[in-house]
Design a protein around this motif. Sequence first.
Motif, short mmCIF file in Angstrom:
data_model
loop_
_atom_site.label_atom_id
_atom_site.label_comp_id
_atom_site.label_asym_id
_atom_site.label_seq_id
_atom_site.Cartn_x
_atom_site.Cartn_y
_atom_site.Cartn_z
N ASP A 146 -3.41 3.20 3.91
CA ASP A 146 -1.82 3.82 4.14
C ASP A 146 -0.84 3.41 3.36
OD1 ASP A 146 -1.31 1.44 5.42
OD2 ASP A 146 -1.65 1.96 7.37
N ASN A 147 0.32 3.55 3.58
CA ASN A 147 1.33 3.17 2.81
C ASN A 147 1.62 1.55 2.78
OD1 ASN A 147 2.10 5.49 1.80
ND2 ASN A 147 3.56 5.93 3.39
N GLU A 148 1.13 0.86 3.80
CA GLU A 148 0.90 -0.72 3.76
C GLU A 148 -0.35 -1.23 3.27
OE1 GLU A 148 1.96 -1.24 8.10
OE2 GLU A 148 4.11 -1.13 7.60
N LYS A 315 7.48 -0.84 -7.66
CA LYS A 315 7.37 -1.02 -6.33
C LYS A 315 6.34 -1.85 -6.13
CE LYS A 315 6.31 1.52 -2.04
NZ LYS A 315 5.89 3.01 -1.53
N LYS A 317 3.54 -3.07 -3.45
CA LYS A 317 3.15 -2.13 -2.49
C LYS A 317 2.29 -3.34 -1.36
CE LYS A 317 0.92 1.45 -3.39
NZ LYS A 317 -0.21 2.76 -3.80
N GLN A 327 3.07 -0.68 -8.14
CA GLN A 327 3.09 0.65 -8.65
C GLN A 327 4.45 0.55 -9.99
OE1 GLN A 327 5.17 4.11 -6.80
NE2 GLN A 327 2.98 4.27 -6.11
N ASP A 362 -3.35 7.29 -7.41
CA ASP A 362 -3.08 5.78 -6.94
C ASP A 362 -3.17 4.98 -8.15
OD1 ASP A 362 -1.30 6.90 -4.77
OD2 ASP A 362 -3.01 6.48 -3.45
#
Length: 392
Positions: A146-148, A315, A317, A327, A362
């Motif tokens: 996920d985003n984390e 970013k 992550k 990112q 990604d």
Amino acid sequence: MALTRTTATFAPPVMEARRWLDGVNFTDEMPLLNVSQAAPVDPPPLPLRQFLAETALNVPDAHLYGPVLGLPELRSEVATQWTASYGGDIGPQNVTITSGCNQAFAAAITAICTEGDEVIIPTPWYFNHKMWLDMLGVKSMPLVTDNEMLPDPERARALITDKTRAIALVTPNNPSGVEYPPALVRALYQVAQDAGIKLIIDETYRDFDSRDGAPHDLFTAPDWGQTLIQLYSFSKAYRLTGHRVGALVGAESLLAEAEKFLDTVAVCPNHLGQHAALWGMQNLGDWVAGERLEILDRRAAISEYFPQIAATGWKLKGVGAYFAYVQHPFDMGSDKLAQKLVKDIHVLALPGTMFTPENDPDGRQDMRIAFANVARPDIKLLFDRISTVSAQ
């Protein structure tokens, strides 16, 4: 060239990245900043080197074949310290010493899988895990995080088929650095237990976890050996990378199968390295604690200095252990950007394409920064250089 076990997978990523250095002229004004590999480049501390020298001179057995599953004294020490750290019931019979943690993974997979089986691995993945699965003819089932950068237990459950043999985790994670919460690890264990498969946890970086106490409670389960396989490396804690010493912790029945593999590929682990690991476990606790604090300071420096490049669209992550996962903001693949960073700003980092399935969006945007060998001033310098990069 005919299709073989080795042609079924990709070239070693770290070796491939090193070839990008060919023909680049580094200068005193802008030396190479190498953030591509997580292995310590410094030798073991002097007392450990002295012990190694004395062992080489005075312990004749250190130059001979030893037990396939490792020195009994080291297996016993791991069991004792792991029981104290994790709780539960871990005995020497549950511990195998291996020629590095990669071999521990290879032994575990070979002991539980055959060609055509499947293993679930979160993405971004540790590339050597993916390479071994490829070479063994075992299908890697990507589990998108996920985003984390955390895997979802229910997504893992949905990937399980009658060919699934394990879920394989790395925590603290390589490449993202993220530390998996105990509740998440327990939930993934429950998914594996419900399905009658194994949960493999590679804890190579456990000595640099930012949290106090045990990172999970799985060894307290009365039947943990039916589900849990734990992997460990002595290389990072004691700087024993060249001595190749790791560990596999699991059920006796698993180790009996792993022994067949280990006897065939190496006969026994490096004897001098095992003596060094044992001495380190018994004598270098305070030194390792100091190393952990240094790594945690570098982790803090990543977070403190990152806003400098966040302002240009980068970013953060994930960060932890030896790694930051970032990112980039450019309209180019991370594999191309990584080579551009070498030429333009003399920075060697690994692209996300090396940690993800082919054509993963990604992977195209992400990069791994390994900060094990760059102290706080060099981390600041790293972001100074990255802030000057453009898409041109």
